[in-house]
Design a protein around this motif. Structure first.
Motif, PDB file in Angstrom:
ATOM      1  N   ILE A 168       0.841  -1.201   0.000  1.00 54.41           N
ATOM      2  CA  ILE A 168       0.000   0.000   0.000  1.00 54.41           C
ATOM      3  C   ILE A 168       0.873   1.247   0.000  1.00 54.41           C
ATOM      4  O   ILE A 168       0.603   2.218  -0.712  1.00 54.41           O
ATOM      5  CB  ILE A 168      -0.947   0.002   1.214  1.00 54.41           C
ATOM      6  N   THR A 169       1.941   1.224   0.799  1.00 57.25           N
ATOM      7  CA  THR A 169       2.866   2.362   0.842  1.00 57.25           C
ATOM      8  C   THR A 169       3.499   2.600  -0.522  1.00 57.25           C
ATOM      9  O   THR A 169       3.632   3.743  -0.968  1.00 57.25           O
ATOM     10  CB  THR A 169       3.965   2.104   1.886  1.00 57.25           C
ATOM     11  N   ALA A 170       3.878   1.525  -1.191  1.00 55.57           N
ATOM     12  CA  ALA A 170       4.525   1.650  -2.496  1.00 55.57           C
ATOM     13  C   ALA A 170       3.560   2.080  -3.591  1.00 55.57           C
ATOM     14  O   ALA A 170       3.968   2.720  -4.572  1.00 55.57           O
ATOM     15  CB  ALA A 170       5.169   0.316  -2.877  1.00 55.57           C
ATOM     16  N   MET A 171       2.279   1.750  -3.444  1.00 51.61           N
ATOM     17  CA  MET A 171       1.301   2.038  -4.485  1.00 51.61           C
ATOM     18  C   MET A 171       0.911   3.511  -4.547  1.00 51.61           C
ATOM     19  O   MET A 171       0.363   3.962  -5.557  1.00 51.61           O
ATOM     20  CB  MET A 171       0.040   1.187  -4.264  1.00 51.61           C
ATOM     21  N   ASN A 172       1.169   4.260  -3.486  1.00 52.82           N
ATOM     22  CA  ASN A 172       0.794   5.677  -3.447  1.00 52.82           C
ATOM     23  C   ASN A 172       2.066   6.499  -3.293  1.00 52.82           C
ATOM     24  O   ASN A 172       2.750   6.428  -2.268  1.00 52.82           O
ATOM     25  CB  ASN A 172      -0.178   5.934  -2.298  1.00 52.82           C
ATOM     26  N   ASN A 173       2.374   7.304  -4.297  1.00 51.74           N
ATOM     27  CA  ASN A 173       3.624   8.063  -4.295  1.00 51.74           C
ATOM     28  C   ASN A 173       3.722   9.065  -3.159  1.00 51.74           C
ATOM     29  O   ASN A 173       4.830   9.437  -2.751  1.00 51.74           O
ATOM     30  CB  ASN A 173       3.797   8.792  -5.636  1.00 51.74           C
ATOM     31  N   LEU A 174       2.581   9.520  -2.654  1.00 57.55           N
ATOM     32  CA  LEU A 174       2.590  10.566  -1.642  1.00 57.55           C
ATOM     33  C   LEU A 174       2.691  10.044  -0.214  1.00 57.55           C
ATOM     34  O   LEU A 174       2.873  10.833   0.708  1.00 57.55           O
ATOM     35  CB  LEU A 174       1.325  11.431  -1.776  1.00 57.55           C
ATOM     36  N   THR A 175       2.542   8.724  -0.004  1.00 59.13           N
ATOM     37  CA  THR A 175       2.655   8.220   1.368  1.00 59.13           C
ATOM     38  C   THR A 175       4.031   8.542   1.926  1.00 59.13           C
ATOM     39  O   THR A 175       5.040   8.510   1.226  1.00 59.13           O
ATOM     40  CB  THR A 175       2.419   6.704   1.435  1.00 59.13           C
ATOM     41  N   ALA A 176       4.053   8.822   3.236  1.00 58.69           N
ATOM     42  CA  ALA A 176       5.287   9.298   3.868  1.00 58.69           C
ATOM     43  C   ALA A 176       6.163   8.165   4.374  1.00 58.69           C
ATOM     44  O   ALA A 176       7.370   8.353   4.560  1.00 58.69           O
ATOM     45  CB  ALA A 176       4.943  10.242   5.019  1.00 58.69           C
ATOM     46  N   GLY A 177       5.595   6.987   4.643  1.00 54.19           N
ATOM     47  CA  GLY A 177       6.394   5.905   5.176  1.00 54.19           C
ATOM     48  C   GLY A 177       5.538   4.734   5.617  1.00 54.19           C
ATOM     49  O   GLY A 177       4.304   4.770   5.517  1.00 54.19           O
ATOM     50  N   CYS A 178       6.211   3.695   6.112  1.00 54.97           N
ATOM     51  CA  CYS A 178       5.552   2.431   6.439  1.00 54.97           C
ATOM     52  C   CYS A 178       5.970   1.978   7.834  1.00 54.97           C
ATOM     53  O   CYS A 178       7.152   2.051   8.194  1.00 54.97           O
ATOM     54  CB  CYS A 178       5.940   1.377   5.411  1.00 54.97           C
ATOM     55  N   ILE A 179       4.988   1.503   8.603  1.00 57.35           N
ATOM     56  CA  ILE A 179       5.232   1.013   9.958  1.00 57.35           C
ATOM     57  C   ILE A 179       4.817  -0.453  10.025  1.00 57.35           C
ATOM     58  O   ILE A 179       3.675  -0.799   9.699  1.00 57.35           O
ATOM     59  CB  ILE A 179       4.442   1.829  10.993  1.00 57.35           C
ATOM     60  N   ILE A 180       5.743  -1.303  10.439  1.00 58.54           N
ATOM     61  CA  ILE A 180       5.504  -2.737  10.543  1.00 58.54           C
ATOM     62  C   ILE A 180       5.446  -3.103  12.018  1.00 58.54           C
ATOM     63  O   ILE A 180       6.419  -2.939  12.752  1.00 58.54           O
ATOM     64  CB  ILE A 180       6.637  -3.537   9.869  1.00 58.54           C
ATOM     65  N   MET A 181       4.299  -3.595  12.472  1.00 54.88           N
ATOM     66  CA  MET A 181       4.155  -4.049  13.857  1.00 54.88           C
ATOM     67  C   MET A 181       3.889  -5.550  13.853  1.00 54.88           C
ATOM     68  O   MET A 181       2.897  -6.003  13.295  1.00 54.88           O
ATOM     69  CB  MET A 181       3.023  -3.308  14.573  1.00 54.88           C
ATOM     70  N   ALA A 182       4.795  -6.320  14.448  1.00 55.73           N
ATOM     71  CA  ALA A 182       4.664  -7.783  14.479  1.00 55.73           C
ATOM     72  C   ALA A 182       4.454  -8.340  13.086  1.00 55.73           C
ATOM     73  O   ALA A 182       3.481  -9.040  12.800  1.00 55.73           O
ATOM     74  CB  ALA A 182       3.521  -8.203  15.407  1.00 55.73           C
ATOM     75  N   GLY A 183       5.378  -8.034  12.205  1.00 52.64           N
ATOM     76  CA  GLY A 183       5.249  -8.436  10.809  1.00 52.64           C
ATOM     77  C   GLY A 183       5.742  -9.853  10.557  1.00 52.64           C
ATOM     78  O   GLY A 183       6.902 -10.166  10.833  1.00 52.64           O
ATOM     79  N   PRO A 184       4.910 -10.735  10.010  1.00 55.18           N
ATOM     80  CA  PRO A 184       5.354 -12.093   9.677  1.00 55.18           C
ATOM     81  C   PRO A 184       6.371 -12.063   8.538  1.00 55.18           C
ATOM     82  O   PRO A 184       6.175 -11.367   7.543  1.00 55.18           O
ATOM     83  CB  PRO A 184       4.071 -12.799   9.240  1.00 55.18           C
ATOM     84  N   ALA A 185       7.443 -12.817   8.682  1.00 51.54           N
ATOM     85  CA  ALA A 185       8.408 -12.972   7.592  1.00 51.54           C
ATOM     86  C   ALA A 185       8.077 -14.196   6.755  1.00 51.54           C
ATOM     87  O   ALA A 185       8.518 -14.316   5.621  1.00 51.54           O
ATOM     88  CB  ALA A 185       9.818 -13.095   8.150  1.00 51.54           C
TER      89      ALA A 185
END
Length: 349
Positions: A168-185
Motif C-alpha cells: 500500500i505504501t509503495a502504491m501511493n507516491n505521496l505516502t510518507a512511510g511504512c510502519i511494521i508491527m509484528a510483521g510475519p516474515a
C-alpha cells in the motif's frame, strides 16, 4: 481467526463474559480530548465504516491546522476497526495515544468483518480483496482531508496487515512511510504451525489433542507452498479451509522485499514475548534484510506481546482475555518517528 471466522489460534471465554473483568479502558496516556468522526471506505456493496481520529488542538481555524496521519491495517480474521482481540483494543489505544500527541489516524472495519457471510461464501477471495481497496481509499481520503498533511500519511500494518502495508505504501507516491508491527516474515500458515507447537509446549489441556492438528496444518502449509497449488486445489486441503485463489495471490505480497525497495522511511516494531510472530522466525529475517538501510529503524520491546501489551511471563492465548493497553513506550516511539519523518509536524498558516 481467518477472515471467515475459522480458528487460527485458540479462543477462551473472556473474563468480561464471565463477569470477572471490567473490559477495555482508555489508556492513561490518552489524556487529551480528541475529535472522532465516522467515514465510509470503498465503493458499491462492499463499503465499510471507519473512524477518523483527529487531535483536538486545531486552533481557531480548523481548515488551516494540518497533522500527520497514520492509516491502520489490522491483522488476520474479521477484525473490527479497533482490532478487538479478547478484552483488548490495540488500534483504539494507538489512535487515542497518537491523537494526544498531535497525530491523526484512520482505522476501519475490515470487509471480512462487515460482509463476513458474503466473503465466506465466495470461492475466489484473495488477500487483495481483503485489504487493498479499503486501505488505498483510507490513504486517499486522508490526503484530501483539510486537517491532514497530504504528504504526511503513513501506513501501519499489524500482523497480517504488515504483509500488506508495504505494498500500500509503495502504491501511493505521496505516502510518507511504512510502519511494521509484528510483521510475519513467513506466510501466516507457517506462523500457525509454529503457534500450535508453542501452545503444545505449554503442557496445558490443549496439548492433548494438538498432535493431529499440527500434522494437518503442516500438510496444508506444504501444499500451499508447493508448485502443486492450482486454482483447482480443494479448499479443504489448504490452510484454514481458504481456497487456492487466496494463497496464490498471497505469493504476490513480499513485505520484506517491498520494504527493501522503498525509499521512504520504514519502522519495524516487535515484541519479545510474541509467540505468534516471533523474534527467531520473523523479526530476525526483517533485521537481516533491512538493518543496513539508512531509511529503516527497528525497535524491539522486551516485555511486550503480539498486541504490544506489557507482561512479565511468557505469553499465552489466555492473556488476550485480560484487559490491557498498548505500552506507552510504543506510543512515544511512534510519535517521535512519525513527527521526525513528516514534512511538517504541525502546519498552521
Amino acid at each position: 481467526m481467518t477472515q471467515w471466522g475459522k480458528i487460527v489460534g485458540f479462543r477462551f471465554t473472556s473474563q468480561q463474559a464471565l463477569g470477572l473483568a471490567t473490559g477495555w479502558k482508555k489508556p492513561c496516556y490518552a489524556d487529551k480530548p480528541v475529535r472522532e468522526s465516522a467515514m465510509t471506505l470503498g465503493k458499491g456493496k462492499f463499503k465499510v465504516e471507519g473512524t477518523l481520529c483527529l487531535p483536538n488542538d486545531i486552533g481557531e481555524r480548523a481548515e488551516v491546522s494540518r497533522f500527520p496521519c497514520v492509516v491502520f491495517l489490522a491483522g488476520s480474521g474479521p477484525c473490527d476497526r479497533d482490532s478487538t482481540i479478547g478484552e483488548n483494543k490495540p488500534f483504539r489505544d494507538l489512535a487515542l495515544g497518537l491523537a494526544s500527541q498531535n497525530i491523526a489516524s484512520i482505522r476501519f472495519d475490515k470487509v471480512t468483518h462487515t460482509h463476513r457471510k458474503t466473503f465466506r461464501d465466495r470461492k475466489d477471495i484473495t488477500l487483495t480483496d481483503e485489504y487493498v481497496e479499503h486501505a488505498m481509499d483510507a490513504v486517499l481520503q486522508a490526503q484530501k482531508h483539510p486537517n491532514i498533511l497530504p504528504h504526511g500519511v503513513f501506513v501501519l500494518g499489524h500482523s497480517l496487515g504488515a504483509v500488506v502495508a508495504p505494498m500500500i505504501t509503495a502504491m501511493n507516491n505521496l505516502t510518507a512511510g511504512c510502519i511494521i508491527m509484528a510483521g510475519p516474515a513467513e506466510p501466516i500458515y507457517r506462523c500457525f504451525v509454529r503457534q500450535l507447537r508453542y501452545i503444545m509446549s505449554l503442557d496445558g489441556p490443549e496439548a492433548l489433542y494438538l498432535n493431529k492438528q499440527i500434522d494437518a496444518a503442516q500438510a496444508q502449509a506444504e501444499l500451499a507452498d508447493s508448485d502443486k497449488l492450482t486454482l483447482s486445489t480443494p479448499a479443504k486441503k489448504l490452510p484454514f479451509g481458504i481456497g487456492p485463489s487466496y494463497w496464490l495471490d498471497y505469493r504476490n505480497f513480499k513485505p520484506i522485499e517491498t520494504c527493501a525497495s522503498l525509499k521512504k522511511p520504514v519502522l519495524i516494531m516487535q515484541g519479545n514475548r510474541d509467540y505468534q510472530v516471533t523474534i527467531q522466525d520473523d523479526y530476525l529475517q526483517w533485521k537481516a534484510a533491512l538493518s543496513e538501510k539508512q531509511n529503516v529503524q527497528l525497535r524491539l520491546y522486551e516485555r511486550l506481546n503480539h498486541l504490544f501489551i506489557s507482561g512479565s511471563v511468557p505469553s499465552t492465548p489466555i492473556e488476550y482475555t485480560i484487559p490491557g493497553n498498548v505500552d506507552e513506550q510504543v506510543i512515544n516511539d511512534l510519535t517521535k518517528w512519525v513527527a521526525g519523518n513528516s514534512p511538517v509536524t504541525l502546519e498552521r498558516r
